[in-house]
Write an enzyme that holds these catalytic residues in place. Structure first.
Site, PDB file in Angstrom:
ATOM      1  N   THR A   8      21.736  26.730  12.364  1.00  0.00           N
ATOM      2  CA  THR A   8      23.186  26.693  12.530  1.00  0.00           C
ATOM      3  C   THR A   8      23.844  27.273  11.270  1.00  0.00           C
ATOM      4  OG1 THR A   8      23.525  24.458  11.616  1.00  0.00           O
ATOM      5  CG2 THR A   8      22.986  24.623  13.965  1.00  0.00           C
ATOM      6  N   GLY A   9      25.014  27.860  11.459  1.00  0.00           N
ATOM      7  CA  GLY A   9      25.690  28.476  10.313  1.00  0.00           C
ATOM      8  C   GLY A   9      24.885  29.598   9.703  1.00  0.00           C
ATOM      9  N   SER A  11      25.260  32.754   9.587  1.00  0.00           N
ATOM     10  CA  SER A  11      25.942  33.901   8.982  1.00  0.00           C
ATOM     11  C   SER A  11      26.354  33.648   7.533  1.00  0.00           C
ATOM     12  CB  SER A  11      27.176  34.284   9.802  1.00  0.00           C
ATOM     13  OG  SER A  11      28.085  33.205   9.873  1.00  0.00           O
ATOM     14  N   GLY A  12      26.208  32.415   7.054  1.00  0.00           N
ATOM     15  CA  GLY A  12      26.499  32.109   5.662  1.00  0.00           C
ATOM     16  C   GLY A  12      25.386  32.585   4.737  1.00  0.00           C
ATOM     17  N   ILE A  14      23.307  31.040   2.591  1.00  0.00           N
ATOM     18  CA  ILE A  14      22.035  30.317   2.652  1.00  0.00           C
ATOM     19  C   ILE A  14      21.393  30.496   4.017  1.00  0.00           C
ATOM     20  CG2 ILE A  14      21.000  28.011   2.647  1.00  0.00           C
ATOM     21  CD1 ILE A  14      22.970  27.259   0.422  1.00  0.00           C
ATOM     22  N   GLY A  15      22.179  30.392   5.080  1.00  0.00           N
ATOM     23  CA  GLY A  15      21.641  30.564   6.423  1.00  0.00           C
ATOM     24  C   GLY A  15      20.985  31.921   6.609  1.00  0.00           C
ATOM     25  N   SER A 136      23.743  18.597   0.087  1.00  0.00           N
ATOM     26  CA  SER A 136      24.431  19.017  -1.135  1.00  0.00           C
ATOM     27  C   SER A 136      24.126  18.034  -2.255  1.00  0.00           C
ATOM     28  CB  SER A 136      25.944  19.067  -0.898  1.00  0.00           C
ATOM     29  OG  SER A 136      26.645  19.183  -2.125  1.00  0.00           O
ATOM     30  N   TYR A 149      33.600  15.728   1.535  1.00  0.00           N
ATOM     31  CA  TYR A 149      32.360  16.503   1.572  1.00  0.00           C
ATOM     32  C   TYR A 149      31.188  15.653   1.079  1.00  0.00           C
ATOM     33  CZ  TYR A 149      29.360  20.654   0.933  1.00  0.00           C
ATOM     34  OH  TYR A 149      28.357  21.578   1.003  1.00  0.00           O
TER      35      TYR A 149
END
Length: 241
Positions: A8-9, A11-12, A14-15, A136, A149
């Site tokens: 998931t995610g 396109s970031g 780390i992804g 995180s 967060y």
């Protein structure tokens, strides 16, 4: 055919690096994205260039219907899910409104839990699988001005530790990675002076790279970590260790 890896995610920063690592090892991919269609399509082409099947899946995991929309695009067994979707929110806790709180909880906690709940039975039936959470450093230590967060990432860390105990007898591994300060678009809100001050706090005197987080993910999804589950691996240059 190899079981797919769902990221998931993807396109970031780390992804993307995790996707490239998985593709290089020959794993077919489901790459999830929300708004960054062009980045996702570019990553798909890169991964396909490494010789693997790649499927793009779009959904907004900050919305209650996000998981069901994502699952509509899953047509093959998933052997590993990497929960990487997320966004930082900086500011005083008292300035958050109810929608901010609900969106953060949905994106970082409710959606990963619901997605895992849907995919876990197949892993249990096959008696093999990996669930990996990108958390995180603030989920371990907490941070002023990032209370929301820190809270949701802390919840994910506890989810890892709890589910690992429940899933271990079925051959399913559950782990997390807690990155520290990583050179990525998330750092764009910091001025050069603020980044320099941050580097001075880190014993290794530098920010980490997305690839270093991906290296940790590759390890935790490999046979080299066959006796590791329920752990949160800190990738932070000895910062807050």
């Amino acid at each position: 055919m190899s079981e797919h890896v769902l990221i998931t995610g993807s396109s970031g920063a780390i992804g993307k690096e995790i996707a490239l690592k998985m593709a290089a090892s020959g794993r077919p991919l489901f790459l999830h994205y929300n708004a960054s269609k062009e980045k996702a399509e570019s990553l798909k082409r890169e991964c396909e260039g490494l010789g693997v099947e790649v499927n793009l899946v779009q959904s907004d995991l900050s919305k209650p219907e996000g998981v069901s929309e994502l699952l509509k695009g899953i047509h093959s067994p998933v052997g590993a899910v990497i929960h990487n979707s997320g966004k930082s929110s900086y500011g005083l806790f008292t300035d958050l409104d109810s929608k901010d709180i609900q969106d953060n909880i949905q994106l970082h906690l409710t959606s990963p839990l619901e997605l895992t709940k849907s995919l876990l039975p197949g892993m249990i039936q096959r008696r093999h699988g990996h669930i990996l959470v990108i958390s995180s450093i603030w989920g371990l230590t907490g941070a002023a001005c990032e209370v929301m967060y820190s809270t949701v990432k802390g919840g994910l860390n506890t989810f890892v530790k709890s589910l690992a105990k429940e899933a271990a007898p079925s051959g399913v591994y559950v782990n997390g990675i807690a990155p520290g300060a990583i050179e990525s678009p998330m750092m764009s809100a910091f001025s050069p002076e603020e980044k320099e001050a941050l580097r001075d706090e880190i014993p290794m005197s530098r920010l980490g790279s997305p690839r270093e987080v991906a290296d940790a993910a590759e390890f935790l999804l490999s046979s080299k970590s066959s006796y590791i589950s329920g752990q949160i691996l800190s990738v932070n240059g000895a910062w807050y260790c």
